[in-house]
Design a protein around this motif. Structure first.
Motif, PDB file in Angstrom:
ATOM      1  N   GLU A  61       0.814  -1.213   0.000  1.00  0.00           N
ATOM      2  CA  GLU A  61       0.000   0.000   0.000  1.00  0.00           C
ATOM      3  C   GLU A  61       0.849   1.265   0.000  1.00  0.00           C
ATOM      4  O   GLU A  61       0.314   2.380  -0.080  1.00  0.00           O
ATOM      5  CB  GLU A  61      -0.946   0.024   1.213  1.00  0.00           C
ATOM      6  CG  GLU A  61      -2.065  -1.009   1.113  1.00  0.00           C
ATOM      7  CD  GLU A  61      -1.784  -2.234   1.955  1.00  0.00           C
ATOM      8  OE1 GLU A  61      -0.592  -2.541   2.194  1.00  0.00           O
ATOM      9  OE2 GLU A  61      -2.749  -2.899   2.362  1.00  0.00           O
ATOM     10  N   ASN A  94      -3.718   2.029   0.159  1.00  0.00           N
ATOM     11  CA  ASN A  94      -4.705   1.379   1.038  1.00  0.00           C
ATOM     12  C   ASN A  94      -6.117   1.911   0.760  1.00  0.00           C
ATOM     13  O   ASN A  94      -6.931   2.013   1.663  1.00  0.00           O
ATOM     14  CB  ASN A  94      -4.351   1.530   2.519  1.00  0.00           C
ATOM     15  CG  ASN A  94      -5.161   0.576   3.385  1.00  0.00           C
ATOM     16  OD1 ASN A  94      -5.353  -0.580   3.030  1.00  0.00           O
ATOM     17  ND2 ASN A  94      -5.671   1.061   4.500  1.00  0.00           N
ATOM     18  N   ASP A  96      -8.683   0.624  -0.045  1.00  0.00           N
ATOM     19  CA  ASP A  96      -9.061  -0.783  -0.037  1.00  0.00           C
ATOM     20  C   ASP A  96     -10.552  -0.958  -0.318  1.00  0.00           C
ATOM     21  O   ASP A  96     -11.387  -0.355   0.359  1.00  0.00           O
ATOM     22  CB  ASP A  96      -8.717  -1.353   1.352  1.00  0.00           C
ATOM     23  CG  ASP A  96      -8.503  -2.848   1.340  1.00  0.00           C
ATOM     24  OD1 ASP A  96      -9.300  -3.541   0.680  1.00  0.00           O
ATOM     25  OD2 ASP A  96      -7.556  -3.302   1.993  1.00  0.00           O
ATOM     26  N   ASP A 128      -6.442  -0.656  -3.700  1.00  0.00           N
ATOM     27  CA  ASP A 128      -5.561  -0.932  -2.562  1.00  0.00           C
ATOM     28  C   ASP A 128      -4.102  -0.556  -2.834  1.00  0.00           C
ATOM     29  O   ASP A 128      -3.250  -0.750  -1.970  1.00  0.00           O
ATOM     30  CB  ASP A 128      -5.662  -2.421  -2.162  1.00  0.00           C
ATOM     31  CG  ASP A 128      -5.368  -2.662  -0.688  1.00  0.00           C
ATOM     32  OD1 ASP A 128      -5.516  -1.708   0.109  1.00  0.00           O
ATOM     33  OD2 ASP A 128      -4.968  -3.792  -0.344  1.00  0.00           O
TER      34      ASP A 128
END
Ligand code: CA
Ligand code: CA
Ligand code: CA
Ligand code: CA
Length: 195
Positions: A61, A94, A96, A128
């Motif tokens: 990430e 990240n 995500d 991500d």
């Protein structure tokens, strides 16, 4: 006249911004106290606005090492600059899909002290990976907040990870160039008087 232009050019050159890039590669991984200054570069300190959960993190990430703002709460990343800047960009990861919805955005708000200067946001691509950048260029600021939020800016429960924090520092003109500018202006005034 020519001298005045030369002095003004020198002044502009001395005021040209210098860029700093904080990539966190020189930092040890692990928890960092609020007010963290990266070993990768000075000029900005980092603070978690909810708790004290900054972690220098090494995973997919980030690009190498990055800075993560735990936990899954409404934390924002606060950046306090030691001098005024007019440009700021950072890479974020990240983003995500586990914990975000289509339309969720990365938000960046710029401050002069406690006064909001401007804000920008970017729709996250939810893969991500640290493959998007959010950037601002404009009015001088000395603080910023970054976070993941919905389309209206309300924070979502997703840990922010940032990398390659890049900003400029507008240098104050050096006395020598100020003196030159003064000489140039005096010369200009003299020319005008003679006309
Ligand atoms: Ca936190
Ligand atoms: Ca990095
Ligand atoms: Ca993730
Ligand atoms: Ca992404």
């Amino acid at each position: 006249m020519r001298l005045a232009f030369a002095a003004a050019a020198l002044l502009l050159a001395s005021a040209t911004a210098q860029a700093a890039v904080i990539d966190f590669e020189a930092d040890t991984t692990g928890n960092k106290a609020n007010g963290f200054v990266s070993a990768s570069g000075a000029g900005v300190s980092f603070t978690d606005t909810s708790g004290a959960n900054l972690i220098v993190y090494s995973d997919s990430e980030a690009i190498g090492k990055g800075l993560a703002v735990f936990d899954d709460d409404a934390s924002r990343l606060r950046m306090d600059f030691s001098a005024y800047a007019t440009e700021l960009s950072l890479v974020f990861g990240n983003d995500d899909p586990c914990c975000s919805d289509v339309g969720d955005r990365a938000w960046l708000v710029l401050y002069d002290g406690v006064v909001v200067v401007d804000s920008v946001s970017v729709a996250m691509n939810q893969d991500d990976l640290p493959n998007q950048t959010i950037s601002y260029s404009g009015t001088a600021f000395n603080g910023a907040l970054f976070w993941y939020g919905d389309a209206g800016g309300t924070p979502i429960a997703l840990i922010e990870i940032v990398d390659n924090v890049t900003f400029n520092v507008a240098e104050t003109p050096e006395p020598a160039s100020l003196a030159l500018l003064g000489a140039g202006l005096l010369g200009l005034a003299g020319l005008r008087r003679r006309r």
